[in-house]
Scaffold this active site. Structure first.
Site, mmCIF file in Angstrom:
data_model
loop_
_atom_site.group_PDB
_atom_site.id
_atom_site.type_symbol
_atom_site.label_atom_id
_atom_site.label_comp_id
_atom_site.label_asym_id
_atom_site.label_seq_id
_atom_site.Cartn_x
_atom_site.Cartn_y
_atom_site.Cartn_z
ATOM 1 N N THR A 2 38.517 21.594 42.661
ATOM 2 C CA THR A 2 38.540 20.513 41.683
ATOM 3 C C THR A 2 39.919 19.886 41.491
ATOM 4 O OG1 THR A 2 38.322 20.138 39.293
ATOM 5 C CG2 THR A 2 38.764 22.372 39.966
ATOM 6 N N ILE A 15 26.285 35.220 42.338
ATOM 7 C CA ILE A 15 27.427 35.483 43.227
ATOM 8 C C ILE A 15 28.422 36.487 42.639
ATOM 9 C CG2 ILE A 15 27.232 33.226 44.362
ATOM 10 C CD1 ILE A 15 29.912 32.506 42.843
ATOM 11 N N LYS A 25 39.656 28.162 38.988
ATOM 12 C CA LYS A 25 39.309 27.483 40.250
ATOM 13 C C LYS A 25 40.450 27.632 41.266
ATOM 14 C CE LYS A 25 36.138 25.392 41.183
ATOM 15 N NZ LYS A 25 34.887 25.828 41.853
ATOM 16 N N VAL A 27 25.911 19.413 43.006
ATOM 17 C CA VAL A 27 26.355 19.431 44.402
ATOM 18 C C VAL A 27 25.408 20.289 45.236
ATOM 19 C CG1 VAL A 27 28.237 20.073 45.964
ATOM 20 C CG2 VAL A 27 28.752 18.973 43.763
ATOM 21 N N TYR A 73 39.343 26.768 33.238
ATOM 22 C CA TYR A 73 38.536 26.338 34.392
ATOM 23 C C TYR A 73 39.475 26.087 35.576
ATOM 24 C CZ TYR A 73 35.694 23.062 37.213
ATOM 25 O OH TYR A 73 35.039 22.412 38.227
HETATM 26 N N1 LIG Z 1 30.584 17.698 39.233
HETATM 27 C C1 LIG Z 1 31.842 17.335 39.302
HETATM 28 O O1 LIG Z 1 32.234 16.282 38.772
HETATM 29 C C2 LIG Z 1 32.840 18.164 40.067
HETATM 30 C C3 LIG Z 1 34.167 17.723 40.119
HETATM 31 C C4 LIG Z 1 35.100 18.483 40.809
HETATM 32 C C5 LIG Z 1 34.720 19.640 41.440
HETATM 33 N N2 LIG Z 1 33.428 20.067 41.368
HETATM 34 C C6 LIG Z 1 33.083 21.333 42.020
HETATM 35 O O2 LIG Z 1 31.859 21.232 42.717
HETATM 36 C C7 LIG Z 1 31.185 22.479 42.681
HETATM 37 C C8 LIG Z 1 29.759 22.286 42.197
HETATM 38 O O3 LIG Z 1 29.790 21.728 40.894
HETATM 39 P P1 LIG Z 1 28.515 21.042 40.230
HETATM 40 O O4 LIG Z 1 28.972 19.838 39.520
HETATM 41 O O5 LIG Z 1 27.411 20.942 41.215
HETATM 42 O O6 LIG Z 1 28.155 22.151 39.130
HETATM 43 P P2 LIG Z 1 26.791 22.350 38.311
HETATM 44 O O7 LIG Z 1 25.943 21.117 38.405
HETATM 45 O O8 LIG Z 1 27.207 22.842 36.970
HETATM 46 O O9 LIG Z 1 26.068 23.498 39.124
HETATM 47 C C9 LIG Z 1 26.614 24.774 39.188
HETATM 48 C C10 LIG Z 1 25.499 25.747 39.483
HETATM 49 O O10 LIG Z 1 26.084 27.055 39.607
HETATM 50 C C11 LIG Z 1 25.147 27.963 39.069
HETATM 51 N N3 LIG Z 1 25.778 29.229 38.704
HETATM 52 C C12 LIG Z 1 26.517 29.552 37.614
HETATM 53 N N4 LIG Z 1 26.889 30.834 37.665
HETATM 54 C C13 LIG Z 1 26.378 31.359 38.816
HETATM 55 C C14 LIG Z 1 26.401 32.632 39.423
HETATM 56 N N5 LIG Z 1 27.021 33.667 38.827
HETATM 57 N N6 LIG Z 1 25.767 32.810 40.607
HETATM 58 C C15 LIG Z 1 25.128 31.772 41.196
HETATM 59 N N7 LIG Z 1 25.035 30.554 40.659
HETATM 60 C C16 LIG Z 1 25.668 30.343 39.484
HETATM 61 C C17 LIG Z 1 24.591 27.247 37.865
HETATM 62 O O11 LIG Z 1 23.353 27.817 37.498
HETATM 63 P P3 LIG Z 1 22.996 28.055 35.933
HETATM 64 O O12 LIG Z 1 23.161 26.719 35.286
HETATM 65 O O13 LIG Z 1 21.598 28.549 35.984
HETATM 66 O O14 LIG Z 1 23.983 29.070 35.445
HETATM 67 C C18 LIG Z 1 24.442 25.822 38.392
HETATM 68 O O15 LIG Z 1 23.152 25.611 38.959
HETATM 69 C C19 LIG Z 1 32.037 23.393 41.813
HETATM 70 O O16 LIG Z 1 32.843 24.200 42.623
HETATM 71 C C20 LIG Z 1 32.895 22.452 41.009
HETATM 72 O O17 LIG Z 1 34.137 23.041 40.658
HETATM 73 C C21 LIG Z 1 32.467 19.354 40.700
#
Ligand SMILES: NC(=O)c1ccc[n+]([C@@H]2O[C@H](COP(=O)([O-])OP(=O)(O)OC[C@H]3O[C@@H](n4cnc5c(N)ncnc54)[C@H](OP(=O)(O)O)[C@@H]3O)[C@@H](O)[C@H]2O)c1
Length: 284
Positions: A99, A36, A129, A12, A125
């Site tokens: 989520t 963060i 969340k 995202v 999780y």
């Molecule tokens: N993807 C889905 O299907 C989905 C569905 C429902 C909701 N969401 C929500 O959408 C949002 C984004 O999800 P996403 O799918 O884009 O996740 P993602 O691809 O796993 O990306 C999350 C990012 O957060 C970084 N991160 C982890 N710990 C951190 C910290 N302490 N400080 C700063 N950055 C940190 C990770 O970096 P590292 O890997 O280097 O740790 C990673 O680049 C989340 O809130 C998630 O709950 C996603």
């Protein structure tokens, strides 16, 4: 507008940063650039940058949250709280993603979840969340909580993001047929969030494409969108069941979402998931 994106290397976050850079001044910060969970670093960064809008896209994922509860608390609850409290201090708005895992997913076949349904997460999780939503809402009055579900787009190695390419290459895939949810094109998610943000109506939103499917249904539809016949698709998909998976964290079974606030604001329904998937498959 100056926009700051955290977790900018994720699915995202990377799309938000790229899309919004067309029209805004975007500062995209990867994990290594802003952690963060470091309150002092968050304060230093936001007081210095003074963004008008913050997108928190950082998260600790599902199984990791089960295995590392302290880290899940830090990334999914405390960190969003630090961002929100400092947003409040600098007069910024914050978009915080959440989520469908806020909900327990029972019973199968139920009506889609709205903001009136009580969160009842089934794993750590989901619990963190939901607590993160509360932390953001408590710390910043100008916050948009955006619950979304099964997001896909280019650049991530996940089933939803890559199944069409595997089928196109004639590779066999394994697809779960006994959990269902709403799916969301990351492009549609970002467009809708910016539309919501332009209304200035703070609150909790459910932003997903219309309709419901299982991972198996998603794979079938991806194949159809590629122009494959059932005769070509079926041998490529091995159906598997969530109930047989030995996962660290339980998954809720049936979590479609519906957005009451968007309806109240008079926003048109998000397009059907099949149309969004067809466009995605067509572009890559
Ligand atoms: N993807 C889905 O299907 C989905 C569905 C429902 C909701 N969401 C929500 O959408 C949002 C984004 O999800 P996403 O799918 O884009 O996740 P993602 O691809 O796993 O990306 C999350 C990012 O957060 C970084 N991160 C982890 N710990 C951190 C910290 N302490 N400080 C700063 N950055 C940190 C990770 O970096 P590292 O890997 O280097 O740790 C990673 O680049 C989340 O809130 C998630 O709950 C996603």
């Amino acid at each position: 507008m100056k926009i700051l994106v955290t977790g900018a290397a994720g699915l995202v976050g990377s799309h938000v940063a790229r899309r919004l850079a067309r029209e805004h001044e975007v500062q995209a910060l990867k994990h290594g650039e802003l952690d963060i969970t470091d309150r002092a670093a968050v304060r230093r960064c936001l007081l210095h940058e003074k963004p008008a809008l913050i997108f928190n896209c950082a998260v600790l994922q599902v199984d990791d949250s089960e295995q590392q509860p302290a880290q899940a608390q830090a990334v999914n609850v405390a960190g969003p709280g630090f961002l929100a409290e400092t947003a409040s201090e600098v007069g910024a708005e914050i978009v915080h993603f959440s989520t469908q895992y806020a909900f327990d997913g029972e019973p199968v076949g139920r009506l889609p979840y709205t903001i009136h349904n009580e969160p009842r997460p089934v794993n750590n999780y989901g619990r963190t969340k939901v607590a993160g939503e509360a932390a953001v809402l408590a710390a910043c009055a100008r916050s948009y909580i955006v619950r979304t579900s099964w997001v896909y787009g280019s650049g991530k190695n996940s089933f939803l993001c890559t199944v069409h390419n595997d089928l196109k290459a004639g590779k066999r895939v394994r697809a779960i047929d006994d959990i269902w949810s709403s799916t969301t094109s990351v492009d549609d998610l970002i467009e809708r969030v910016m539309t919501i943000r332009a209304t200035g109506r703070y609150g909790i939103y459910h932003v997903v494409n219309g309709g419901i499917c299982s991972y198996y249904g998603f794979a079938l539809e991806a194949g159809r969108s590629l122009g494959l016949t059932r005769g070509q698709i079926d041998p490529l998909i091995e159906i598997i069941h969530e109930r047989d998976m030995k996962r660290l964290a339980a998954r809720p079974r049936y979590t479609p979402l519906r957005c009451l606030l968007s309806e109240r604001l008079g926003l048109p329904p998000m397009r059907d998931w099949r149309a969004a998937l067809a466009e995605y498959v067509g572009t890559g």
